[in-house]
Write a protein that holds these residues in place. Sequence first.
Motif, PDB file in Angstrom:
ATOM      1  N   GLU A 219       0.838  -1.210   0.000  1.00 30.46           N
ATOM      2  CA  GLU A 219       0.000   0.000   0.000  1.00 30.46           C
ATOM      3  C   GLU A 219       0.866   1.251   0.000  1.00 30.46           C
ATOM      4  OE1 GLU A 219      -1.231   3.464   1.624  1.00 30.46           O
ATOM      5  OE2 GLU A 219      -0.675   2.110   3.241  1.00 30.46           O
ATOM      6  N   VAL A 220       1.870   1.293   0.873  1.00 32.20           N
ATOM      7  CA  VAL A 220       2.581   2.570   1.014  1.00 32.20           C
ATOM      8  C   VAL A 220       3.437   2.886  -0.217  1.00 32.20           C
ATOM      9  CG1 VAL A 220       4.674   1.878   2.306  1.00 32.20           C
ATOM     10  CG2 VAL A 220       3.620   4.120   2.689  1.00 32.20           C
TER      11      VAL A 220
ATOM     12  N   LYS B  25      -1.011   8.393  -4.692  1.00 31.96           N
ATOM     13  CA  LYS B  25      -2.259   8.196  -3.950  1.00 31.96           C
ATOM     14  C   LYS B  25      -2.792   9.539  -3.445  1.00 31.96           C
ATOM     15  CE  LYS B  25      -0.742   5.353  -0.708  1.00 31.96           C
ATOM     16  NZ  LYS B  25       0.668   5.056  -0.880  1.00 31.96           N
TER      17      LYS B  25
ATOM     18  N   LEU C  97      -2.563  10.556   0.686  1.00 33.23           N
ATOM     19  CA  LEU C  97      -1.828   9.503   1.401  1.00 33.23           C
ATOM     20  C   LEU C  97      -0.342   9.569   1.087  1.00 33.23           C
ATOM     21  CD1 LEU C  97      -4.376   6.626   0.708  1.00 33.23           C
ATOM     22  CD2 LEU C  97      -3.872   7.612   2.953  1.00 33.23           C
ATOM     23  N   VAL C  98       0.441   9.144   2.042  1.00 36.60           N
ATOM     24  CA  VAL C  98       1.896   9.117   1.871  1.00 36.60           C
ATOM     25  C   VAL C  98       2.284   8.041   0.854  1.00 36.60           C
ATOM     26  CG1 VAL C  98       4.058   8.543   3.063  1.00 36.60           C
ATOM     27  CG2 VAL C  98       2.308   9.909   4.239  1.00 36.60           C
TER      28      VAL C  98
ATOM     29  N   HIS D 161       0.956  15.409   4.565  1.00 31.28           N
ATOM     30  CA  HIS D 161       1.214  14.924   5.934  1.00 31.28           C
ATOM     31  C   HIS D 161       2.589  15.446   6.343  1.00 31.28           C
ATOM     32  CE1 HIS D 161      -2.090  11.913   6.127  1.00 31.28           C
ATOM     33  NE2 HIS D 161      -1.942  11.910   4.810  1.00 31.28           N
TER      34      HIS D 161
ATOM     35  N   MET E  63       4.894  12.502   8.709  1.00 31.25           N
ATOM     36  CA  MET E  63       5.241  11.133   8.284  1.00 31.25           C
ATOM     37  C   MET E  63       5.712  11.096   6.840  1.00 31.25           C
ATOM     38  SD  MET E  63       1.365   9.594   7.921  1.00 31.25           S
ATOM     39  CE  MET E  63       0.510   9.636   9.439  1.00 31.25           C
TER      40      MET E  63
ATOM     41  N   PHE F 184       6.335   4.702   7.558  1.00 29.26           N
ATOM     42  CA  PHE F 184       5.452   3.550   7.323  1.00 29.26           C
ATOM     43  C   PHE F 184       6.226   2.235   7.273  1.00 29.26           C
ATOM     44  CE2 PHE F 184       2.530   6.880   6.461  1.00 29.26           C
ATOM     45  CZ  PHE F 184       1.307   6.344   6.840  1.00 29.26           C
TER      46      PHE F 184
ATOM     47  N   THR G   1       0.622   5.994  12.215  1.00 30.34           N
ATOM     48  CA  THR G   1       0.686   5.452  10.852  1.00 30.34           C
ATOM     49  C   THR G   1      -0.400   4.409  10.630  1.00 30.34           C
ATOM     50  OG1 THR G   1       2.350   3.974  11.777  1.00 30.34           O
ATOM     51  CG2 THR G   1       3.146   5.743  10.316  1.00 30.34           C
ATOM     52  N   HIS G   2      -0.569   3.512  11.595  1.00 29.47           N
ATOM     53  CA  HIS G   2      -1.320   2.278  11.325  1.00 29.47           C
ATOM     54  C   HIS G   2      -2.325   1.903  12.415  1.00 29.47           C
ATOM     55  CE1 HIS G   2       2.115   1.034   8.454  1.00 29.47           C
ATOM     56  NE2 HIS G   2       1.026   1.072   7.722  1.00 29.47           N
TER      57      HIS G   2
ATOM     58  N   GLY H 227      -6.686   7.958   5.274  1.00 31.60           N
ATOM     59  CA  GLY H 227      -6.054   6.832   5.981  1.00 31.60           C
ATOM     60  C   GLY H 227      -6.956   5.615   6.135  1.00 31.60           C
TER      61      GLY H 227
ATOM     62  N   ALA I 193      -6.960   3.750   2.894  1.00 33.41           N
ATOM     63  CA  ALA I 193      -5.678   3.042   2.743  1.00 33.41           C
ATOM     64  C   ALA I 193      -5.715   1.715   3.494  1.00 33.41           C
ATOM     65  CB  ALA I 193      -4.537   3.909   3.261  1.00 33.41           C
ATOM     66  N   ASP I 194      -6.277   1.750   4.687  1.00 35.22           N
ATOM     67  CA  ASP I 194      -6.354   0.518   5.485  1.00 35.22           C
ATOM     68  C   ASP I 194      -7.221  -0.536   4.795  1.00 35.22           C
ATOM     69  OD1 ASP I 194      -4.779   1.638   7.382  1.00 35.22           O
ATOM     70  OD2 ASP I 194      -6.400   2.126   8.759  1.00 35.22           O
TER      71      ASP I 194
HETATM   72  N1  LIG Z   1      -0.052   5.722   2.989  1.00 35.44           N
HETATM   73  C1  LIG Z   1      -0.709   6.238   4.043  1.00 35.44           C
HETATM   74  N2  LIG Z   1      -0.703   7.580   4.251  1.00 35.44           N
HETATM   75  C2  LIG Z   1      -1.375   8.101   5.334  1.00 35.44           C
HETATM   76  N3  LIG Z   1      -2.079   7.377   6.207  1.00 35.44           N
HETATM   77  C3  LIG Z   1      -2.105   6.036   6.032  1.00 35.44           C
HETATM   78  N4  LIG Z   1      -2.689   5.050   6.746  1.00 35.44           N
HETATM   79  C4  LIG Z   1      -2.389   3.885   6.155  1.00 35.44           C
HETATM   80  N5  LIG Z   1      -1.631   4.066   5.062  1.00 35.44           N
HETATM   81  C5  LIG Z   1      -1.434   5.421   4.955  1.00 35.44           C
END
Ligand SMILES: Nc1ncnc2[nH]cnc12
Length: 264
Positions: A4-5, A10, A13-14, A22, A25, A30, A83-84, A247, A250-251
Motif C-alpha cells: 500500500e505505502v 495516492k 496519502l503518503v 502529511h 510522516m 510507514f 501510521t497504522h 487513511g 488506505a487501510d
Molecule cells: N499511505 C498512508 N498515508 C497516510 N495514512 C495512512 N494510513 C495507512 N496508510 C497510509
Amino acid sequence: MLDEVVTWPKPGLVDPISNAGHTDMNVYTFINSSVTMMPYFKACWNLGNQFQESDLTELFRQLRPIGVTAEKTMFAATNGVNTHKGIVFILGIMVTALGYANQKKLNTVFDLINIEKQMTTGLVKNDLEKASTGLLTAGQKQFQQLGLTGIRGETEAGFPLVIEYGLPIYESAQLPQNERNLIALLAIIAHNYDSNLIKRAHNSDLVTQVQTDAQQIVTNYQETGRLDKDRLEKLCDKCATHNLSLGGSADLLILTIFLEKLIK
Ligand SMILES: Nc1ncnc2[nH]cnc12
Ligand SMILES: CC(C)(COP(=O)(O)OP(=O)(O)OC[C@H]1O[C@@H](n2cnc3c(N)ncnc32)[C@H](O[C@H]2O[C@H](COP(=O)(O)OP(=O)(O)OP(=O)(O)O)[C@@H](O)[C@H]2O)[C@@H]1O)[C@@H](O)C(=O)NCCC(=O)NCCS
C-alpha cells in the motif's frame, strides 16, 4: 502494508514520492511501523488457532489487550506518529480469524468474514453508544454528531467496502500492480465515509467531491480499461490543497490485498 505505502500516486496519502500534505510522516515512517508488526500478527494467529470456546466475542475480548500493546509498539517505532492505528485493529482481527479458521479447517474469504463478524458482534453498540463525553476520538465524535459508525461499523458489518468494491475490481483488473492497487483504492474511496477525511474536510461538500471524483475515475476505467492518470493527479492535487487524509481507505486497500493473497 508495504504494498500500500509504495503505491503511487495516492490522493491524501503518503507514498515514496510525496507526503501528500502529511507533515509528520513519510514512506520511511510507514516502513518502520510495518516491520514492527510481525510478532503481533503471530500472536493474533496463535490466539485464534488455540481458542477453544464457542462465543467468538470472547476471542475478540482476548485480542484487544494484545492490540493495545501493538499500537504502543507502533507509536514507539514512529516517535508517536499514527501510521497504522486502523490496520492494527483490522488486520489484528483478520489474522486472529485466520488462526481460528485454520483450526476449524475453514478456508474461504466467506468463512473468514463470517468468523470476523461473529467476533465483533455488538462492537458499535459497546464501543460507540457507550462512549460518553470527555476526550473523544474522531470516530466517536462523528458517531455522536453524524451517526457515522466508521471503522467499527465497517468491521462489524463484515467489511462491505472491501467485499463489494475493493476486492472485485482488484481481482479482475488487468493492470500493472501499481495501477491495480490504485483502482481498488479509488473504488473504496468512492464509497467510504472515512473518518480521517471527514475530520479534515470540515464540510460535507468536500467529502462528496472526493467520493465523486474517485467514482468518475473508476467508471472511466470500467468503460475504457485504462486508469486516467490526469484525473487522478487532479484528485491528488485537490486532497493536497485541502490537506485531506484518506487513511481509512488506505487501510481497506491493505485488507483487500491481504484477502486476495489468501485467495490466490
Ligand atoms: N499511505 C498512508 N498515508 C497516510 N495514512 C495512512 N494510513 C495507512 N496508510 C497510509
Ligand atoms: C477501534 C480503534 C481503531 C480505535 O478507534 P478510535 O476511536 O481511536 O479512532 P477512529 O477515529 O474511529 O479511527 C481509527 C482509525 O481507523 C481508520 N479508519 C477511519 N475511518 C475508517 C473507515 N471508514 N473504514 C476503515 N478504517 C477507517 C483510520 O486509520 C488510518 O488513518 C490513520 C492515519 O490518519 P491521519 O489523518 O494521517 O492521522 P491522525 O492520527 O488521524 O491525525 P491528524 O494528522 O489528522 O491530526 C492511520 O492510523 C490509519 O491506520 C483511523 O485513524 C482501535 O484502535 C481501538 O479499539 N482502540 C482501542 C484499543 C484496541 O482495542 N486496539 C486494538 C485491538 S485489535
